[in-house]
Scaffold this motif. Structure first.
Motif, PDB file in Angstrom:
ATOM      1  N   MET A 293     -52.042  31.856 -94.298  1.00 38.71           N
ATOM      2  CA  MET A 293     -50.433  31.725 -94.459  1.00 38.71           C
ATOM      3  C   MET A 293     -49.839  33.016 -93.859  1.00 38.71           C
ATOM      4  N   VAL A 294     -48.688  33.023 -93.303  1.00 39.50           N
ATOM      5  CA  VAL A 294     -47.726  33.998 -92.515  1.00 39.50           C
ATOM      6  C   VAL A 294     -47.218  34.613 -93.598  1.00 39.50           C
ATOM      7  N   ALA A 295     -47.082  36.038 -93.414  1.00 38.19           N
ATOM      8  CA  ALA A 295     -46.379  36.879 -94.317  1.00 38.19           C
ATOM      9  C   ALA A 295     -44.917  36.995 -93.902  1.00 38.19           C
ATOM     10  N   THR A 296     -43.846  36.535 -94.660  1.00 37.63           N
ATOM     11  CA  THR A 296     -42.702  36.421 -94.191  1.00 37.63           C
ATOM     12  C   THR A 296     -41.815  37.602 -95.182  1.00 37.63           C
ATOM     13  N   TYR A 297     -40.749  37.838 -94.238  1.00 33.42           N
ATOM     14  CA  TYR A 297     -39.742  39.098 -94.835  1.00 33.42           C
ATOM     15  C   TYR A 297     -39.031  38.433 -96.200  1.00 33.42           C
ATOM     16  N   ASP A 298     -38.629  37.333 -96.056  1.00 30.53           N
ATOM     17  CA  ASP A 298     -37.676  36.840 -97.095  1.00 30.53           C
ATOM     18  C   ASP A 298     -37.979  35.125 -97.046  1.00 30.53           C
ATOM     19  N   GLU A 299     -37.377  34.639 -98.245  1.00 26.49           N
ATOM     20  CA  GLU A 299     -37.264  33.043 -98.443  1.00 26.49           C
ATOM     21  C   GLU A 299     -35.826  32.880 -98.351  1.00 26.49           C
ATOM     22  N   ILE A 300     -35.112  32.044 -97.229  1.00 25.76           N
ATOM     23  CA  ILE A 300     -33.702  31.841 -97.251  1.00 25.76           C
ATOM     24  C   ILE A 300     -33.511  30.374 -97.617  1.00 25.76           C
ATOM     25  N   GLU A 301     -32.465  29.881 -98.188  1.00 27.36           N
ATOM     26  CA  GLU A 301     -32.112  28.599 -98.406  1.00 27.36           C
ATOM     27  C   GLU A 301     -31.392  28.103 -97.396  1.00 27.36           C
ATOM     28  N   ILE A 302     -31.619  26.871 -96.619  1.00 29.72           N
ATOM     29  CA  ILE A 302     -30.992  26.436 -95.380  1.00 29.72           C
ATOM     30  C   ILE A 302     -29.351  26.494 -95.632  1.00 29.72           C
ATOM     31  N   GLU A 303     -28.723  26.391 -96.822  1.00 30.24           N
ATOM     32  CA  GLU A 303     -27.404  26.383 -97.018  1.00 30.24           C
ATOM     33  C   GLU A 303     -26.909  27.798 -96.660  1.00 30.24           C
ATOM     34  N   ASP A 304     -27.750  28.947 -96.814  1.00 25.44           N
ATOM     35  CA  ASP A 304     -27.175  30.146 -96.635  1.00 25.44           C
ATOM     36  C   ASP A 304     -27.375  30.381 -95.151  1.00 25.44           C
ATOM     37  N   MET A 305     -27.655  29.707 -94.223  1.00 27.98           N
ATOM     38  CA  MET A 305     -27.959  29.937 -92.948  1.00 27.98           C
ATOM     39  C   MET A 305     -26.694  29.475 -92.106  1.00 27.98           C
ATOM     40  N   THR A 306     -26.582  29.842 -90.850  1.00 25.12           N
ATOM     41  CA  THR A 306     -25.566  29.366 -90.020  1.00 25.12           C
ATOM     42  C   THR A 306     -25.993  28.229 -89.041  1.00 25.12           C
TER      43      THR A 306
ATOM     44  N   PRO B  64     -32.349  42.099 -90.334  1.00 24.53           N
ATOM     45  CA  PRO B  64     -32.018  43.755 -90.741  1.00 24.53           C
ATOM     46  C   PRO B  64     -31.921  44.477 -89.402  1.00 24.53           C
ATOM     47  N   CYS B  65     -32.638  44.159 -88.461  1.00 24.64           N
ATOM     48  CA  CYS B  65     -32.726  44.960 -87.096  1.00 24.64           C
ATOM     49  C   CYS B  65     -31.322  44.789 -86.424  1.00 24.64           C
ATOM     50  N   GLY B  66     -30.547  43.987 -86.699  1.00 24.38           N
ATOM     51  CA  GLY B  66     -29.140  43.827 -86.164  1.00 24.38           C
ATOM     52  C   GLY B  66     -29.112  42.333 -85.190  1.00 24.38           C
TER      53      GLY B  66
ATOM     54  N   ILE C  72     -40.540  28.324 -90.499  1.00 25.30           N
ATOM     55  CA  ILE C  72     -40.489  29.651 -90.368  1.00 25.30           C
ATOM     56  C   ILE C  72     -39.439  30.191 -89.233  1.00 25.30           C
ATOM     57  N   ALA C  73     -38.481  30.933 -89.567  1.00 25.52           N
ATOM     58  CA  ALA C  73     -37.655  31.284 -88.512  1.00 25.52           C
ATOM     59  C   ALA C  73     -37.819  32.863 -88.115  1.00 25.52           C
ATOM     60  N   VAL C  74     -37.912  32.835 -86.724  1.00 22.87           N
ATOM     61  CA  VAL C  74     -38.319  34.291 -86.375  1.00 22.87           C
ATOM     62  C   VAL C  74     -37.069  35.136 -85.617  1.00 22.87           C
ATOM     63  N   CYS C  75     -37.373  36.351 -85.622  1.00 26.45           N
ATOM     64  CA  CYS C  75     -36.141  37.206 -84.760  1.00 26.45           C
ATOM     65  C   CYS C  75     -36.888  37.526 -83.612  1.00 26.45           C
ATOM     66  N   PRO C  76     -35.996  37.325 -82.462  1.00 27.90           N
ATOM     67  CA  PRO C  76     -36.524  37.638 -81.260  1.00 27.90           C
ATOM     68  C   PRO C  76     -36.627  39.048 -80.808  1.00 27.90           C
ATOM     69  N   SER C  77     -35.982  39.992 -81.648  1.00 28.63           N
ATOM     70  CA  SER C  77     -36.033  41.249 -81.444  1.00 28.63           C
ATOM     71  C   SER C  77     -37.252  42.378 -82.131  1.00 28.63           C
TER      72      SER C  77
ATOM     73  N   SER D 292     -40.480  42.125 -85.440  1.00 27.72           N
ATOM     74  CA  SER D 292     -41.493  41.195 -85.609  1.00 27.72           C
ATOM     75  C   SER D 292     -41.372  40.310 -86.969  1.00 27.72           C
ATOM     76  N   LEU D 293     -40.150  40.655 -87.597  1.00 27.57           N
ATOM     77  CA  LEU D 293     -39.892  39.834 -88.970  1.00 27.57           C
ATOM     78  C   LEU D 293     -39.646  38.396 -88.876  1.00 27.57           C
ATOM     79  N   MET D 294     -40.026  37.778 -90.007  1.00 27.55           N
ATOM     80  CA  MET D 294     -39.923  36.313 -89.975  1.00 27.55           C
ATOM     81  C   MET D 294     -39.235  35.995 -91.437  1.00 27.55           C
ATOM     82  N   ILE D 295     -38.628  34.669 -91.624  1.00 30.33           N
ATOM     83  CA  ILE D 295     -38.381  34.289 -92.734  1.00 30.33           C
ATOM     84  C   ILE D 295     -38.649  32.850 -92.921  1.00 30.33           C
ATOM     85  N   ASP D 296     -38.892  32.662 -94.334  1.00 28.79           N
ATOM     86  CA  ASP D 296     -39.397  31.321 -94.748  1.00 28.79           C
ATOM     87  C   ASP D 296     -38.098  30.507 -94.988  1.00 28.79           C
ATOM     88  N   VAL D 297     -37.734  29.447 -94.416  1.00 31.84           N
ATOM     89  CA  VAL D 297     -36.593  28.758 -94.647  1.00 31.84           C
ATOM     90  C   VAL D 297     -36.841  27.411 -95.441  1.00 31.84           C
TER      91      VAL D 297
END
Length: 83
Positions: free
Chosen positions: A1-14, A27-29, A45-50, A52-57
């Motif tokens: 299992m991948v360690a993620t920064y947070d869990e985010i509901e799809i409704e909270d995403m753009t 958080p990195c901007g 898993i959504a990743v930040c290209p800038s 190493s953080l990832m979130i679980d959608v």
């Protein structure tokens, strides 16, 4: 299992219909990104290209139908439409 920064509901995403992508501020901007097509294939898993953080959608496959419509794409028969 991948360690993620947070869990985010799809409704909270753009959703960006022109890119067929969901985003969420990192958080990195920069922003976490995940493609609609990848989500249809079971990726959550959504990743930040800038950094190493990832979130679980958090979503259900049937939630994706409306986003295919928003992007002007046919809704895959594997998920159907929830109205």
């Amino acid at each position: 299992m991948v360690a993620t920064y947070d869990e985010i509901e799809i409704e909270d995403m753009t959703f960006l219909p022109e890119d067929q992508m969901f985003t969420y501020p990192c958080p990195c901007g920069d922003r976490f990104e995940i493609l609609l097509e990848d989500m249809l294939e079971g990726e959550n898993i959504a990743v930040c290209p800038s950094c190493s953080l990832m979130i679980d959608v958090i979503f259900e496959p049937e939630d994706l139908g409306e986003f295919f419509e928003d992007a002007g794409l046919p809704v895959p028969t594997s998920i159907g439409i929830t109205i």
